[in-house]
Design a protein around this motif. Sequence first.
Motif, PDB file in Angstrom:
ATOM      1  N   VAL A 152      51.584  38.693  42.342  1.00 24.51           N
ATOM      2  CA  VAL A 152      50.167  38.954  42.134  1.00 24.51           C
ATOM      3  C   VAL A 152      49.660  40.012  42.585  1.00 24.51           C
ATOM      4  N   ASN A 153      49.094  40.858  41.776  1.00 25.03           N
ATOM      5  CA  ASN A 153      48.618  42.450  42.270  1.00 25.03           C
ATOM      6  C   ASN A 153      47.101  42.225  42.587  1.00 25.03           C
ATOM      7  N   THR A 154      46.824  42.580  43.866  1.00 22.06           N
ATOM      8  CA  THR A 154      45.147  42.058  44.093  1.00 22.06           C
ATOM      9  C   THR A 154      44.421  43.282  44.432  1.00 22.06           C
ATOM     10  N   CYS A 155      43.147  42.946  44.549  1.00 27.05           N
ATOM     11  CA  CYS A 155      42.165  43.781  44.978  1.00 27.05           C
ATOM     12  C   CYS A 155      41.180  43.195  46.034  1.00 27.05           C
ATOM     13  N   CYS A 156      40.744  43.970  46.745  1.00 26.34           N
ATOM     14  CA  CYS A 156      39.742  43.666  48.034  1.00 26.34           C
ATOM     15  C   CYS A 156      38.499  44.496  48.202  1.00 26.34           C
ATOM     16  N   PHE A 157      38.402  45.478  47.130  1.00 29.13           N
ATOM     17  CA  PHE A 157      37.283  46.331  47.237  1.00 29.13           C
ATOM     18  C   PHE A 157      35.968  45.885  47.449  1.00 29.13           C
ATOM     19  N   ILE A 158      35.571  44.817  46.731  1.00 23.40           N
ATOM     20  CA  ILE A 158      34.282  44.040  47.027  1.00 23.40           C
ATOM     21  C   ILE A 158      34.548  42.591  47.232  1.00 23.40           C
ATOM     22  N   GLU A 159      33.688  41.888  47.746  1.00 21.35           N
ATOM     23  CA  GLU A 159      33.975  40.232  48.089  1.00 21.35           C
ATOM     24  C   GLU A 159      34.323  39.565  46.940  1.00 21.35           C
ATOM     25  N   ASP A 160      33.721  39.675  45.754  1.00 26.31           N
ATOM     26  CA  ASP A 160      34.091  39.133  44.463  1.00 26.31           C
ATOM     27  C   ASP A 160      35.707  39.215  44.192  1.00 26.31           C
ATOM     28  N   ALA A 161      35.872  40.433  44.452  1.00 26.98           N
ATOM     29  CA  ALA A 161      37.404  40.713  44.176  1.00 26.98           C
ATOM     30  C   ALA A 161      38.442  40.156  44.826  1.00 26.98           C
ATOM     31  N   LYS A 162      37.948  40.053  46.203  1.00 21.77           N
ATOM     32  CA  LYS A 162      38.743  39.435  47.384  1.00 21.77           C
ATOM     33  C   LYS A 162      39.003  37.874  46.871  1.00 21.77           C
ATOM     34  N   ARG A 163      37.880  37.508  46.549  1.00 19.92           N
ATOM     35  CA  ARG A 163      37.835  35.820  46.266  1.00 19.92           C
ATOM     36  C   ARG A 163      38.351  35.540  44.884  1.00 19.92           C
ATOM     37  N   GLU A 164      38.394  36.644  43.919  1.00 16.50           N
ATOM     38  CA  GLU A 164      39.259  36.294  42.907  1.00 16.50           C
ATOM     39  C   GLU A 164      40.756  36.421  43.043  1.00 16.50           C
ATOM     40  N   ILE A 177      42.288  35.691  45.889  1.00 20.81           N
ATOM     41  CA  ILE A 177      42.685  34.656  46.582  1.00 20.81           C
ATOM     42  C   ILE A 177      42.933  33.348  45.680  1.00 20.81           C
ATOM     43  N   GLU A 178      41.797  33.281  44.552  1.00 23.62           N
ATOM     44  CA  GLU A 178      41.871  32.062  43.742  1.00 23.62           C
ATOM     45  C   GLU A 178      42.948  32.231  42.751  1.00 23.62           C
ATOM     46  N   GLN A 179      43.466  33.348  42.601  1.00 23.74           N
ATOM     47  CA  GLN A 179      44.530  33.772  41.503  1.00 23.74           C
ATOM     48  C   GLN A 179      45.749  33.338  42.483  1.00 23.74           C
ATOM     49  N   ILE A 180      45.855  33.634  43.507  1.00 25.10           N
ATOM     50  CA  ILE A 180      47.151  33.339  44.193  1.00 25.10           C
ATOM     51  C   ILE A 180      47.339  31.870  44.454  1.00 25.10           C
ATOM     52  N   LEU A 181      46.121  31.253  44.594  1.00 24.43           N
ATOM     53  CA  LEU A 181      46.169  29.724  44.689  1.00 24.43           C
ATOM     54  C   LEU A 181      46.593  29.090  43.500  1.00 24.43           C
ATOM     55  N   ASP A 182      45.980  29.677  42.455  1.00 27.28           N
ATOM     56  CA  ASP A 182      46.342  29.169  41.113  1.00 27.28           C
ATOM     57  C   ASP A 182      47.792  29.135  40.659  1.00 27.28           C
ATOM     58  N   VAL A 183      48.311  30.300  40.933  1.00 27.14           N
ATOM     59  CA  VAL A 183      49.573  30.287  40.503  1.00 27.14           C
ATOM     60  C   VAL A 183      50.870  29.620  41.512  1.00 27.14           C
ATOM     61  N   ALA A 184      50.148  29.513  42.624  1.00 25.43           N
ATOM     62  CA  ALA A 184      51.150  28.895  43.618  1.00 25.43           C
ATOM     63  C   ALA A 184      51.396  27.343  43.448  1.00 25.43           C
ATOM     64  N   LYS A 185      50.529  26.778  42.408  1.00 33.71           N
ATOM     65  CA  LYS A 185      50.867  25.488  42.058  1.00 33.71           C
ATOM     66  C   LYS A 185      52.275  25.461  41.240  1.00 33.71           C
ATOM     67  N   TYR A 186      52.674  26.391  40.720  1.00 33.48           N
ATOM     68  CA  TYR A 186      53.755  26.173  39.851  1.00 33.48           C
ATOM     69  C   TYR A 186      55.139  26.271  40.876  1.00 33.48           C
ATOM     70  N   LYS A 187      54.903  26.281  42.301  1.00 27.85           N
ATOM     71  CA  LYS A 187      56.001  25.922  42.877  1.00 27.85           C
ATOM     72  C   LYS A 187      56.458  24.607  42.997  1.00 27.85           C
ATOM     73  N   GLU A 188      55.404  23.755  42.473  1.00 24.25           N
ATOM     74  CA  GLU A 188      55.428  22.248  42.383  1.00 24.25           C
ATOM     75  C   GLU A 188      55.847  21.782  41.145  1.00 24.25           C
ATOM     76  N   THR A 189      55.040  22.600  40.080  1.00 23.11           N
ATOM     77  CA  THR A 189      55.006  21.893  38.778  1.00 23.11           C
ATOM     78  C   THR A 189      55.633  22.800  37.748  1.00 23.11           C
ATOM     79  N   GLY A 190      56.064  24.007  38.088  1.00 26.03           N
ATOM     80  CA  GLY A 190      56.791  24.886  37.364  1.00 26.03           C
ATOM     81  C   GLY A 190      58.170  25.554  37.815  1.00 26.03           C
ATOM     82  N   ALA A 191      58.499  26.586  37.469  1.00 22.92           N
ATOM     83  CA  ALA A 191      59.863  27.061  37.915  1.00 22.92           C
ATOM     84  C   ALA A 191      59.743  28.208  38.978  1.00 22.92           C
ATOM     85  N   CYS A 192      58.767  28.199  39.750  1.00 23.99           N
ATOM     86  CA  CYS A 192      58.421  29.304  40.736  1.00 23.99           C
ATOM     87  C   CYS A 192      59.371  28.889  41.841  1.00 23.99           C
ATOM     88  N   LYS A 193      60.325  30.115  42.220  1.00 25.58           N
ATOM     89  CA  LYS A 193      61.151  30.145  43.433  1.00 25.58           C
ATOM     90  C   LYS A 193      60.503  30.998  44.491  1.00 25.58           C
TER      91      LYS A 193
END
Length: 259
Positions: free
Chosen positions: A24-36, A38-54
């Motif tokens: 996950v390539n991130t940005c934190c220039f403004i608060e909205d970018a930081k929030r987005e 974080i949400e993206q990281i947590l969104d794809v983290a679910k694939y550790k349980e439901t997908g193939a992510c190692k």
Amino acid sequence: MLGLLNEAGFTLIADESEAEVLVVNTCCFIEDAKRESIEQILDVAKYKETGACKALIVTGCMAQRYKQEILDEMPEVDAVVGTTSYDKIVETVAEVLKENGIKVQNFETIDREHIENMPRILTTAGYFAYMKIAEGCDNKCTYCIIPSLRGKYRSRPMDQLISEAKRLAKDGVSELILVAQDTTLYGTDLSGDETLAKLLNELGQVEGIEWIRILYCYPENITDELIEEIKNNDKVCKYLDIPIQHAADPVLKRMARKS
């Protein structure tokens, strides 16, 4: 990073639920970018349980600024990679997969010079490509964190940019989009006559390149030489992308902006 991973034998796939490694390539220039981010990281983290992510790896500006917080507060994340450590992505992935549970960090100095001749995979449409002509920023704007995340302004040598343009043209790219924190400052940190105007002239001679766009031109550094080159070079698009910050001088002064 895509180019290096592909060169190392990894297969790039479109369905993130099937990927064994997620970056996950991130940005934190403004608060909205930081929030987005974080949400993206947590969104794809679910694939550790439901997908193939190692392995889940976080890179980019938020990783640079909040590396320890990410590792401490987001147990789903296996590694963080700084803004100038993109060349370490393959060894980072290998280390995460090998260590199984050990947190990994890869960080170089933020003033590290651009690494040339890296493999690249274009994620844009095949006919155009972004080309970064400089990294970092020397402006000390009071509201901006970029210098502390990306380092001082560092122009790439012109011969290396011309070589990259030729490689891109050979791969079918006909439009170059020049980017930097401030493109009009190009060459001011280099010796000789390397300027944005000279770069445009040289790029205009690359066979196969038909359009050249210039983004992020700060008005205080737009010279007569640059205007003449844009006027006379048939390949350069006839407009300037200028970041307008504010209209009130007192606000600009508090922002530490020149114009």
